[in-house]
Design a protein around this motif. Structure first.
Motif, short mmCIF file in Angstrom:
data_model
loop_
_atom_site.label_atom_id
_atom_site.label_comp_id
_atom_site.label_asym_id
_atom_site.label_seq_id
_atom_site.Cartn_x
_atom_site.Cartn_y
_atom_site.Cartn_z
N TRP A 161 0.82 -1.21 0.00
CA TRP A 161 0.00 0.00 0.00
C TRP A 161 0.85 1.26 0.00
O TRP A 161 0.48 2.27 -0.62
N TRP A 162 1.99 1.22 0.68
CA TRP A 162 2.90 2.36 0.61
C TRP A 162 3.35 2.57 -0.84
O TRP A 162 3.38 3.69 -1.35
N SER A 163 3.74 1.47 -1.50
CA SER A 163 4.18 1.55 -2.89
C SER A 163 3.04 2.02 -3.79
O SER A 163 3.25 2.84 -4.70
N PHE A 164 1.85 1.49 -3.55
CA PHE A 164 0.67 1.87 -4.32
C PHE A 164 0.46 3.38 -4.24
O PHE A 164 0.33 4.07 -5.26
N ARG A 165 0.44 3.90 -3.04
CA ARG A 165 0.18 5.33 -2.84
C ARG A 165 1.28 6.18 -3.49
O ARG A 165 0.98 7.17 -4.18
N GLU A 166 2.53 5.83 -3.28
CA GLU A 166 3.63 6.61 -3.84
C GLU A 166 3.60 6.59 -5.36
O GLU A 166 3.85 7.61 -6.02
N ASN A 167 3.29 5.43 -5.93
CA ASN A 167 3.26 5.31 -7.39
C ASN A 167 2.14 6.11 -8.01
O ASN A 167 2.33 6.78 -9.04
N VAL A 168 0.94 6.07 -7.42
CA VAL A 168 -0.18 6.79 -8.04
C VAL A 168 -0.08 8.29 -7.81
O VAL A 168 -0.66 9.06 -8.59
N LEU A 169 0.63 8.71 -6.78
CA LEU A 169 0.87 10.14 -6.63
C LEU A 169 1.73 10.66 -7.77
O LEU A 169 1.57 11.79 -8.24
N GLU A 170 2.64 9.82 -8.23
CA GLU A 170 3.50 10.18 -9.36
C GLU A 170 2.80 9.99 -10.69
O GLU A 170 2.93 10.81 -11.61
N PRO A 172 -1.12 8.47 -11.73
CA PRO A 172 -2.36 7.81 -11.34
C PRO A 172 -2.72 6.59 -12.18
O PRO A 172 -3.44 5.71 -11.71
N THR A 173 -2.22 6.49 -13.41
CA THR A 173 -2.55 5.33 -14.25
C THR A 173 -2.02 4.03 -13.64
O THR A 173 -2.51 2.95 -13.97
N ARG A 174 -1.03 4.13 -12.77
CA ARG A 174 -0.47 2.92 -12.17
C ARG A 174 -1.46 2.22 -11.24
O ARG A 174 -1.26 1.07 -10.86
N ASP A 190 3.41 -0.64 -18.90
CA ASP A 190 3.84 0.31 -19.92
C ASP A 190 2.69 1.15 -20.46
O ASP A 190 2.80 2.36 -20.62
N MET A 191 1.55 0.49 -20.76
CA MET A 191 0.38 1.19 -21.27
C MET A 191 -0.87 0.69 -20.55
O MET A 191 -1.72 0.02 -21.14
N PRO A 192 -1.00 1.00 -19.27
CA PRO A 192 -2.09 0.43 -18.47
C PRO A 192 -3.49 0.83 -18.90
O PRO A 192 -4.45 0.10 -18.67
N CYS A 193 -3.63 1.99 -19.55
CA CYS A 193 -4.96 2.46 -19.95
C CYS A 193 -5.44 1.87 -21.27
O CYS A 193 -6.57 2.14 -21.69
#
Length: 210
Positions: A161-170, A172-174, A190-193
């Motif tokens: 969850w720490w990784s999740f939050r840090e990644n989506v702050l950078e 959001p597509t992650r 690479d192309m999540p959307c």
């Protein structure tokens, strides 16, 4: 995995409705379901969650445009497209951030024990958004006769969850990739959307062509 987290996130189901997979595409149905889930989860966790209806509407409309714009690939792998749809919703909720924690309850949270309580301290909104998307996905899969979701042990790890939050702050597509991880699907970082480039859809499409 500790049952507290999984049970809390999935405890409040979406209200049964005929043709749920199409009902969730309607703004009124979505808003009612999200507010109901947010109130229920806030009550279970002893917190107060405030939802901005304008931002919630923006999140929904952006999700619907993106979802419908790629629906041509849905029939290739219907279950995976349902997962993608849920992950796309999570991305838009994380991007628009319609919910917020009432900080006056922070003292209560810090005094509480358990995995869920520790996660609440630094990202309660993430729990809310993820729980809503997973619950909706699980309900739609069941109604459509598809295999239910099987949550990965990763969902119960604080480091995740720490990784999740840090990644989506950078980026959001992650959020799309993290929801994939939580339900045991293979992410496309690479192309999540792009639904057509999801491993479960792209691989099946190749087999169909050949």
């Amino acid at each position: 995995m500790p049952l507290n987290l999984a049970e809390t996130l999935l405890a409040e189901g979406i209200a049964p409705s005929p043709d749920l997979s199409h009902q969730v595409r309607k703004l009124g149905f979505f808003r009612e379901g999200f507010f109901s889930y947010a109130d229920a989860i806030a009550g279970r966790l002893g917190l107060s969650v405030v939802v901005d209806p304008v931002l919630l509407t923006r999140a929904f409309l952006d999700w619907r445009d993106e979802f419908l714009g790629q629906s041509r690939v849905a029939d290739i792998n219907r279950r995976d497209y349902m997962i993608f749809s849920s992950a796309l919703m999570l991305y838009n909720l994380v991007r628009h951030r319609p919910a917020s924690l009432d900080l006056q309850h922070q003292g209560h949270v810090l005094a509480s024990a358990g995995e869920v309580k520790r996660l609440e301290v630094f990202w309660p909104e993430g729990l809310l958004y993820t729980g809503y998307c997973l619950t909706t996905l699980d309900t739609v899969l069941a109604q459509e006769g598809e295999e239910p979701i099987h949550l990965s042990p990763l969902i119960a790890e604080t480091a995740t969850w720490w990784s999740f939050r840090e990644n989506v702050l950078e980026d959001p597509t992650r959020a799309i990739g993290f929801l994939d991880l939580f339900v045991g699907a293979e992410p496309n970082w690479d192309m999540p959307c792009l639904a057509a480039d999801r491993p479960a859809i792209r691989g099946l499409a190749r087999r169909i062509r050949h």
